[in-house]
Scaffold this motif. Structure first.
Motif, PDB file in Angstrom:
ATOM      1  N   ILE A   1       1.678  -7.412   5.292  1.00 50.51           N
ATOM      2  CA  ILE A   1       1.286  -6.230   4.522  1.00 50.51           C
ATOM      3  C   ILE A   1       2.381  -5.180   4.662  1.00 50.51           C
ATOM      4  CG2 ILE A   1      -0.377  -4.329   4.362  1.00 50.51           C
ATOM      5  CD1 ILE A   1      -2.520  -6.328   5.376  1.00 50.51           C
ATOM      6  N   THR A   2       2.702  -4.538   3.553  1.00 48.39           N
ATOM      7  CA  THR A   2       3.739  -3.515   3.541  1.00 48.39           C
ATOM      8  C   THR A   2       3.139  -2.175   3.144  1.00 48.39           C
ATOM      9  OG1 THR A   2       5.358  -5.161   2.867  1.00 48.39           O
ATOM     10  CG2 THR A   2       5.975  -2.860   2.582  1.00 48.39           C
ATOM     11  N   PHE A   3       3.404  -1.156   3.942  1.00 50.81           N
ATOM     12  CA  PHE A   3       2.997   0.218   3.642  1.00 50.81           C
ATOM     13  C   PHE A   3       4.229   1.031   3.309  1.00 50.81           C
ATOM     14  CE2 PHE A   3      -1.035  -0.843   5.304  1.00 50.81           C
ATOM     15  CZ  PHE A   3      -1.912   0.202   5.075  1.00 50.81           C
ATOM     16  N   CYS A   4       4.137   1.811   2.249  1.00 50.72           N
ATOM     17  CA  CYS A   4       5.157   2.814   1.937  1.00 50.72           C
ATOM     18  C   CYS A   4       4.494   4.155   2.207  1.00 50.72           C
ATOM     19  CB  CYS A   4       5.591   2.703   0.478  1.00 50.72           C
ATOM     20  SG  CYS A   4       6.773   3.988   0.024  1.00 50.72           S
ATOM     21  N   GLY A   5       4.932   4.837   3.238  1.00 50.49           N
ATOM     22  CA  GLY A   5       4.290   6.083   3.642  1.00 50.49           C
ATOM     23  C   GLY A   5       5.103   7.302   3.267  1.00 50.49           C
ATOM     24  N   VAL A   6       4.411   8.322   2.798  1.00 51.33           N
ATOM     25  CA  VAL A   6       5.048   9.602   2.498  1.00 51.33           C
ATOM     26  C   VAL A   6       4.256  10.721   3.163  1.00 51.33           C
ATOM     27  CG1 VAL A   6       6.044   8.850   0.314  1.00 51.33           C
ATOM     28  CG2 VAL A   6       3.780   9.867   0.323  1.00 51.33           C
TER      29      VAL A   6
ATOM     30  N   VAL B   1       0.838  -1.196   0.000  1.00 47.65           N
ATOM     31  CA  VAL B   1       0.000   0.000   0.000  1.00 47.65           C
ATOM     32  C   VAL B   1       0.877   1.252   0.000  1.00 47.65           C
ATOM     33  CG1 VAL B   1      -1.776   1.278   1.277  1.00 47.65           C
ATOM     34  CG2 VAL B   1      -1.772  -1.234   1.319  1.00 47.65           C
ATOM     35  N   LEU B   2       0.533   2.206  -0.854  1.00 45.15           N
ATOM     36  CA  LEU B   2       1.165   3.516  -0.830  1.00 45.15           C
ATOM     37  C   LEU B   2       0.265   4.420   0.000  1.00 45.15           C
ATOM     38  CD1 LEU B   2       3.236   5.631  -1.705  1.00 45.15           C
ATOM     39  CD2 LEU B   2       1.870   5.974  -3.789  1.00 45.15           C
TER      40      LEU B   2
END
Length: 108
Positions: free
Chosen positions: A80-85, A57-58
């Motif tokens: 589950i992998t989150f890429c957070g900005v 998830v972005l």
């Protein structure tokens, strides 16, 4: 009211405004937790319940990641992998700190 009697009022107002700006800029992560944490934590719970194992998830606007990290156990269990900005340096730094504290580096 004379101009000279307005000076203390204007000075006090300006100092109050500067203080508010300082607090918001330096404590925005804490303010976020106070005002937003519960709502976004519930949102993350809903999203996570619908994601398949191994999802990626972005997250644009992750803030300090504390709302997501409430669900660290589920992130790990479902891989589950989150890429957070985020656009605020303080939020990014707080998120990095929170991710380390929660040992969630593999998932966020």
């Amino acid at each position: 009211m004379s101009n000279s009697s307005l000076v203390p009022l204007v000075t006090a107002s300006a100092l109050g405004a500067l203080t508010l700006i300082y607090v918001v800029r330096t404590k925005s992560s804490a303010i976020y937790d106070l005002l937003i944490l519960r709502m976004t934590s519930l949102w993350y719970a809903t999203v996570l319940s619908k994601l398949s194992n191994g999802s990626k998830v972005l997250d644009i606007g992750i803030g300090n990641a504390s709302s997501l990290l409430v669900h660290t156990a589920e992130l790990k269990a479902k891989d589950i992998t989150f890429c957070g900005v985020d656009y605020t340096r303080e939020y990014v730094e707080a998120a990095q700190e929170n991710i380390k504290k929660n040992k969630a580096e593999d998932n966020v």
